[in-house]
Write a protein that holds these residues in place. Sequence first.
Motif, short mmCIF file in Angstrom:
data_model
loop_
_atom_site.label_atom_id
_atom_site.label_comp_id
_atom_site.label_asym_id
_atom_site.label_seq_id
_atom_site.Cartn_x
_atom_site.Cartn_y
_atom_site.Cartn_z
N VAL A 290 -11.88 -54.14 -16.65
CA VAL A 290 -11.39 -53.15 -15.70
C VAL A 290 -12.35 -51.95 -15.76
N TYR A 306 -11.44 -55.93 -12.07
CA TYR A 306 -10.64 -54.95 -11.31
C TYR A 306 -11.32 -53.60 -11.38
N VAL A 308 -11.32 -49.55 -10.17
CA VAL A 308 -10.59 -48.42 -9.58
C VAL A 308 -11.61 -47.32 -9.34
N LYS B 239 -12.11 -57.34 -7.79
CA LYS B 239 -11.24 -56.74 -6.79
C LYS B 239 -11.31 -55.22 -6.95
N VAL B 241 -9.22 -52.06 -6.54
CA VAL B 241 -7.80 -51.76 -6.39
C VAL B 241 -7.67 -50.59 -5.40
N GLU B 242 -7.10 -50.88 -4.24
CA GLU B 242 -6.99 -49.85 -3.19
C GLU B 242 -5.68 -49.08 -3.33
N GLY B 243 -5.66 -47.87 -2.78
CA GLY B 243 -4.44 -47.08 -2.80
C GLY B 243 -4.70 -45.71 -2.21
N LYS B 249 -2.93 -46.36 -7.21
CA LYS B 249 -3.93 -47.27 -7.76
C LYS B 249 -3.55 -47.69 -9.18
N LYS B 252 -0.76 -50.22 -9.05
CA LYS B 252 -1.23 -51.54 -8.62
C LYS B 252 -2.03 -52.21 -9.72
N LEU B 253 -2.86 -51.41 -10.41
CA LEU B 253 -3.69 -51.97 -11.49
C LEU B 253 -2.80 -52.54 -12.59
N LEU B 256 -1.33 -55.79 -11.47
CA LEU B 256 -2.32 -56.87 -11.45
C LEU B 256 -2.61 -57.38 -12.87
#
Lengths: 329, 264
Positions: A290, A306, A308, B239, B241-243, B249, B252-253, B256
């Motif tokens: 992540v 993932y 962000v 991916k 992570v959209e928000g 976010k 959602k993270l 996931l």
Amino acid sequence: MAQGVLVVVEQRNGAIRKVSWEVLSEGKRLADQLGQEMAAVLVGGDGISSHAEALGQWGAKKVFVAEHSELGQYRTNPYTRVVVDVAKMMEPRIILMGASSTGKDLAPRVAARLGVGMLSDCVAFELQDGTLVGRRPMYAGKLYAYVACKAIPQIATARPNVLSKMEPDPSAKAEVVKVSVQLEDSDLIAKVLELKEEASGRPDLTEAEIIVSGGRGMKGPENYAMLETLADLLGGTVGASRAAVDAGWRPQSDQVGQTGKVVTPNLYIACGISGSIQHLAGMGTSKVIVAINKDPDAPIFQKADYGVVDDLFKVVPPLIEEVKKLKAE
Amino acid sequence: MEIVALMKQVPDTETQIKVNAQGTWIVEDDIKWIMNPYCEFGVEEALRTKEKHGGTVTIVSIGPARAVEAIRTALAMGADKAVHVDDAALVGTTDSLGKARVLAKVLESIPFDVIFAGKQAIDDDMAQTGAAVAELLGIPQLTFVNGLEWLDARTVKVNRQVEGGSQIIQCSLPALITCQKGLNEPRYASLPGIMKAKKKPLDTKNLAALGLDPAQVGKAGDTTEILKVELPPARKAGKIVEGETPEEKASKLAALLREEAKVI
């Protein structure tokens, strides 16, 4: 004729270390494939023999136990003597140990005394016509090599946290063989004065299943408290990039990367880490990655499962709350 | 005091590794070569030991002609002299024990009280050579050292990094110490140092000069063999992570990681 697999079991303060269960499991698989038996050698201070029989549950048919007041703490020379003595007694085909600080110190010394080569820090093993082949990362994981041992015994160390553990069989028992320990003065030149344990109580990076790591984007040492909170909630530990270590924000022992520790957790959360090639080399084999970083062009996003894209200072605190909620369920 | 630092030249940490067409080794063209970063800590500690106790610092290195560059760097940092083992029979060898035999042979011909080495080379990452050299010389080894204090000129106390802590070990000389980050801050070579390094003694030897048989310690005598090499599998695109908000976010993270990746 050389037969069987010998696993060197590692203990600290009388407790068997996790990597040994992994290595015993792998040793049993290899012994089964060879149609031969696995033995274990357990070296330690007074009382260590109480663990011997339980190693049978992990597939060891025979456990060589060396119990001696000078062997409580790991020391290179006395441990080398004991392991080499057992290897000469048993004549194993394969000797396995964990690639821990102990195994990395001991295995090459044992191999050199026996006059054979060895495979360091393997992440997988196979047998090709009875020859041990290890898959091992080089250049901190930028390359993998399949390496074979040409001489017998074939010696290898296995990276912690990578090999799968078997289910122990509570009914299986091992034959316990006491090894008489005869140390010479030359074995005792180096003295362990103290074993200092870090106070955090968190697992070591090389053994951790979850790592929350912070880089230059953390802006200062005080901000690591939130990473510690997240790591503690997840049962993990805290790592750092070279930039954070060089800035003096985190101790050297926290550094993940090519010139720090190479880690293989199930989950690696990189906060404010851009992802230099050296850092990616050290954590690229994590199962799930992540990345939290406000720079959408940071190279770490090309490796992350993932991503962000946002300010970590705004994302990590609500993430902590979310994890708390999940843990409460 | 007679101080030795073992040193290896390795590809720069920035190197993008490429595999050759046969899949047997890497492509070495266009690589920038540097002193192994862990050996830098060893060279630095050797120099500090000399500054404290006096004596001579000798660099010992195995490598092809290009390794002279890294040896000159160590001399420019302040080492006094160097032995460079260069032999065609050693090219492409994968054997740490064989290299340790070569290094031990060199060390039989020069006096030493303490030997410093890197904890591992950052190319093959084997961390074997230091321990094997110590074994062949019959001296104690102190590996993964990130702290060192001299109790007197013959006794050293070190901090050895272990999982979740450190071992404090006391040992008398001779001993071999493998070094890692945290031990010291390696110095840069100064311009006068670089000028002086050009005149310092650098003794290049081949296996025959050391009295070693190329059938035993070179490529032909390897105790391990690389069958093939490959690059790690490429990680598939992840991916994002959209928000609308950071909170969204984060939420959602967490979901996931719980439901899709099943890691928390």
